[in-house]
Design an enzyme around this catalytic site. Structure first.
Site, PDB file in Angstrom:
ATOM      1  N   SER A 136       0.667  -1.045  -0.104  1.00  0.00           N
ATOM      2  CA  SER A 136       0.105  -0.011   0.081  1.00  0.00           C
ATOM      3  C   SER A 136       0.996   1.276   0.109  1.00  0.00           C
ATOM      4  O   SER A 136       1.812   1.344  -0.823  1.00  0.00           O
ATOM      5  CB  SER A 136      -0.901   0.091   1.183  1.00  0.00           C
ATOM      6  OG  SER A 136      -1.738   0.962   1.228  1.00  0.00           O
ATOM      7  N   TYR A 150      -4.712   8.143  -7.308  1.00  0.00           N
ATOM      8  CA  TYR A 150      -3.775   7.028  -6.918  1.00  0.00           C
ATOM      9  C   TYR A 150      -4.061   6.703  -5.446  1.00  0.00           C
ATOM     10  O   TYR A 150      -4.190   5.397  -5.125  1.00  0.00           O
ATOM     11  CB  TYR A 150      -2.417   7.611  -6.886  1.00  0.00           C
ATOM     12  CG  TYR A 150      -1.469   6.981  -6.106  1.00  0.00           C
ATOM     13  CD1 TYR A 150      -0.713   5.630  -6.472  1.00  0.00           C
ATOM     14  CD2 TYR A 150      -0.839   7.379  -4.676  1.00  0.00           C
ATOM     15  CE1 TYR A 150      -0.006   4.886  -5.834  1.00  0.00           C
ATOM     16  CE2 TYR A 150       0.208   6.822  -4.076  1.00  0.00           C
ATOM     17  CZ  TYR A 150       0.335   5.593  -4.673  1.00  0.00           C
ATOM     18  OH  TYR A 150       1.420   4.762  -3.931  1.00  0.00           O
ATOM     19  N   LYS A 154      -5.285   3.024  -3.013  1.00  0.00           N
ATOM     20  CA  LYS A 154      -4.711   2.447  -2.000  1.00  0.00           C
ATOM     21  C   LYS A 154      -5.656   2.285  -0.788  1.00  0.00           C
ATOM     22  O   LYS A 154      -5.510   1.508  -0.010  1.00  0.00           O
ATOM     23  CB  LYS A 154      -3.446   3.282  -1.524  1.00  0.00           C
ATOM     24  CG  LYS A 154      -2.341   3.192  -2.563  1.00  0.00           C
ATOM     25  CD  LYS A 154      -1.813   1.815  -2.999  1.00  0.00           C
ATOM     26  CE  LYS A 154      -0.567   1.624  -3.722  1.00  0.00           C
ATOM     27  NZ  LYS A 154       0.030   0.426  -4.128  1.00  0.00           N
TER      28      LYS A 154
END
Length: 278
Positions: A136, A150, A154
């Site tokens: 992660s 982005y 995660k």
């Protein structure tokens, strides 16, 4: 787990994935190294022989993922450790990111990890043993400007993995989220780029100058290999572990701010509750 473990590492041809592949082999374990271009790892085959299996794999192709895991299990008898490292980092404000870029970001960072995780789970459950390491980011816990899409990928990985950890603990399978902070790899330069809009210059300035990365000291990518092995060797590995320093202070600030905001607006929470009994 067996004394000699079999690892399945995605995104193994560059950055942290390449370092970890070499370190695991030097440690004496077996590795199935997957990448869109695994040929760059050919020198490791010359050194380590049949303990390394190179597979060309696009993690967004679910059928290809299933085939790759089946190949690994047939070759080595099972996957003991899965490292979901494949990914890219799309930098840009939410409005700057194209629809295609947003979908691709989720396909690689979230769905790619989901497909490989699902593929190894039946074997791990049957053997009642296994480690799943999800790469992660500190950005899986904090969202900075100009990294929203982005970091959304995660955050999705974090939520899925936390639920998964509770689901598979009974089968002796451990899930750990690795959250690197700042390491000089080619992640940013090798990732797709957005078409910058001057309207969001302030967001990029905030990311680089103050609200984001500038508060952290870059770590040594090679040192992460020892940290990775320490996590896998631990009898009771953590659900989450930060790789690098400075993250704890950032998270204290983040979580304190979240709680303060929720408490400030608790009167609206109570308003929404109505008169129903609690």
């Amino acid at each position: 787990m067996s004394a000699t473990r079999t690892w399945f590492i995605t995104g193994a041809s560059r950055g942290l994935g390449a370092l970890w592949t070499e370190a695991v082999l030097d440690h004496g374990d077996r590795v199935v190294a997957t990448s869109r271009d695994p040929t760059v790892l050919k020198p490791l085959v010359d050194r380590h022989g049949d303990r390394l299996l190179l597979l060309d794999l696009d993690v967004t192709d679910r059928a290809a993922v299933d085939t790759a895991v089946a190949t690994a299990e047939e070759r080595f008898g099972g996957v003991d450790v899965l490292v979901n490292n494949a990914g890219h980092m799309l930098t840009g404000a939410v409005e700057e990111v194209s629809a295609e870029q947003a979908v691709a970001q989720m396909d690689v960072n979230y769905f790619g990890a989901l497909w490989t995780t699902r593929a190894v789970l039946p074997g791990m459950r049957e053997r009642r043993s296994g480690r799943i390491l999800q790469v992660s980011s500190l950005g899986g816990l904090i969202a900075y400007p100009a990294l929203g899409v982005y970091q959304a990928s995660k955050w999705a990985l974090e939520a899925m993995s936390q639920s998964l950890a509770a689901e598979v603990e009974a089968y002796g399978v451990h899930v750990t989220l690795i959250e690197p902070i700042m390491f000089p790899t080619d992640l940013a330069t090798a990732s797709p780029q957005v078409r910058s809009d001057p309207a969001y210059a302030h967001a990029r300035a905030a990311l680089y100058a103050g609200a984001g990365a500038s508060g952290f000291t870059p770590g040594d990518p090679a040192a992460t290999s020892a940290a990775l092995l320490a996590v896998v060797d631990a009898p009771n590995p953590p659900l989450r572990v930060l790789f690098g320093t400075g993250g704890i202070d950032a998270l204290r600030t983040e979580f304190a701010g979240r709680l303060a905001g929720l408490e400030e607006w608790d009167h609206v929470s109570r308003l929404a509750q109505g008169t129903a009994e609690r």
